[in-house]
Design an enzyme around this catalytic site. Structure first.
Site, short mmCIF file in Angstrom:
data_model
loop_
_atom_site.label_atom_id
_atom_site.label_comp_id
_atom_site.label_asym_id
_atom_site.label_seq_id
_atom_site.Cartn_x
_atom_site.Cartn_y
_atom_site.Cartn_z
N THR A 133 -39.38 -15.63 84.30
CA THR A 133 -39.85 -14.33 84.77
C THR A 133 -40.83 -13.69 83.79
O THR A 133 -40.64 -13.76 82.57
CB THR A 133 -38.66 -13.39 84.99
N GLU A 380 -31.59 -15.04 90.09
CA GLU A 380 -31.59 -16.35 90.76
C GLU A 380 -32.26 -16.25 92.13
O GLU A 380 -31.86 -16.92 93.09
CB GLU A 380 -30.16 -16.90 90.90
#
Length: 401
Positions: A133, A380
């Site tokens: 990320t 997730e």
């Protein structure tokens, strides 16, 4: 009583013994007082993590040569996760998040990489991170700002990663970067990164709503020199990063689903016990039909979610042997993740409601369970993107209910 493990007769007995080991470990070492303390301090339970590693609980389905538990089915990971989280959600989620993303290295790393980096993680000596990320790229990792420029036999990496689980505690982990930006997702590569390398800076993020014992941080990379030997999978891993990351997510998203089941079970246990003890209007509140309706629906959601999660985990064994279409596997695990985490939202909220005003205070723990649960619908892959993953499989006719 029925036991969900009996649905898998070829594994049932060994998995029941594993569950017993996990349960006894939790009974010896977990306490609400410790969980509340670490939640307030935002500290990782290092002592418990190391003890879990000594028992082979951190990676039950990983071969023993890498210090895993040696079980032949991924169901083993789900059994331990559910049991430890049910025993104490804050401690259980922290312990089972310690090896996060190490399975990716097991799936795609070279033998030398696996032998060097996996045993210390599964012994409980270090945590592991997966840095995907970025501030501008959360759900969408098809184009990254972190760039790895090749210079002969090494890469120079520049960029930043955020919301990285275990970044403040891990000695190393894997990181996804653009090696050929013009190719977007087709030009991404995974690298092994050490947190003490020159040019690597870690900043711990604090003030989270929940799962405060799971360390999260930012990773800054300022012209970090990475030899080609640290490309996950070696030379063949160059520009395979995006595909390998998605393949790993097809397995890893079952983790939050299993945690959600454990959280639901823990909240349900508390709510049922409280409903039997709490007296209002001269009788136990479990005698009131509105309380009964809540408990009945809670039990129903737990059973449904649990069945879906175990079914998805069972399919992992065939998936890693290339017997299941990746898009079908993505749909199966996405369905488990979305349903279980959404169900947990309702179950834990009902547990708080059954406790009434007491449920809003830390002494009764269920408020902490809700805080620990909430992020499972975000990480997730958000539940929204996972629903799109399900529809993608339906549209391509590779999977349907």
């Amino acid at each position: 009583m029925t036991d969900i493990l009996d649905l898998f007769p070829q594994y049932a007995e060994e998995l029941k013994l594993l569950r017993k080991t996990a349960r006894e470990f939790a009974q010896r070492n977990f306490s609400p007082e410790l969980a509340r303390e670490l939640d307030k301090k935002e500290e990782f339970p290092w002592d418990l993590y190391r003890k879990a590693g000594e028992l082979g609980l951190l990676a039950p389905s990983i071969p023993t040569e890498y210090n895993g538990g040696g079980f032949s089915t991924y169901l083993a990971d789900i059994v331990v996760t559910e049991e430890l989280v049910r025993a104490e959600p804050t401690l259980g989620t922290a312990i089972m998040s310690g090896p996060f993303s190490s399975h990716l290295l097991y799936f795609f790393g070279t033998e030398e990489q696996k032998k060097k980096y996996l045993p210390p993680v599964y012994k409980g000596e270090t945590t592991f991170f997966g840095a995907y990320t970025e501030p501008e790229h959360g759900t969408d990792i098809t184009q990254l700002n972190t760039v790895a420029e090749r210079k002969g036999d090494k890469f120079i990496i520049r960029g930043m990663k955020t919301f990285i689980t275990n970044a403040p505690t891990a000695k190393y982990g894997v990181l996804l970067a653009q090696t050929e930006p013009e190719k977007r997702h087709r030009g991404q590569t995974l690298f092994i990164i050490h947190t003490d390398w020159p040019g690597v800076t870690i900043r711990k993020l604090t003030g989270k709503m929940g799962q405060r014992s799971i360390p999260v941080g930012e990773i800054y990379l300022d012209n970090v020199e990475v030899p080609i030997d640290y490309v996950v999978g070696g030379e063949k891993g160059i520009n395979q990063g995006f595909y390998w990351t998605l393949a790993y997510f097809n397995v890893s998203r079952i983790g939050p689903a299993a945690m959600a089941v454990g959280l639901m079970l823990s909240a349900f246990d508390k709510a049922l016990e409280y409903a039997k003890k709490r007296v209002q209007f001269g009788q136990q509140i479990i005698n009131f039909q509105l309380i009964q309706e809540k408990l009945g629906r809670m039990a129903m959601l737990i059973e449904a979610a649990r069945s879906l999660v175990y079914r998805a985990a069972y399919y992992v064994d065939d998936y890693i042997k290339f017997k299941i279409d990746p898009r079908a596997m993505a749909a199966i695990t996405s369905a488990a993740k979305v349903f279980a985490t959404d169900a947990a939202n309702q179950v834990i909220d009902d547990a708080i409601q059954i406790h009434g005003g007491y449920g809003y205070f830390e002494e009764f723990d269920v408020e902490r369970y809700w805080r620990d649960h909430r992020v499972t619908r975000i990480y997730e892959g958000t539940n929204e993107i996972n629903l799109l993953t399900i529809v993608d499989a339906l549209r391509r006719d590779v999977w349907k209910p």
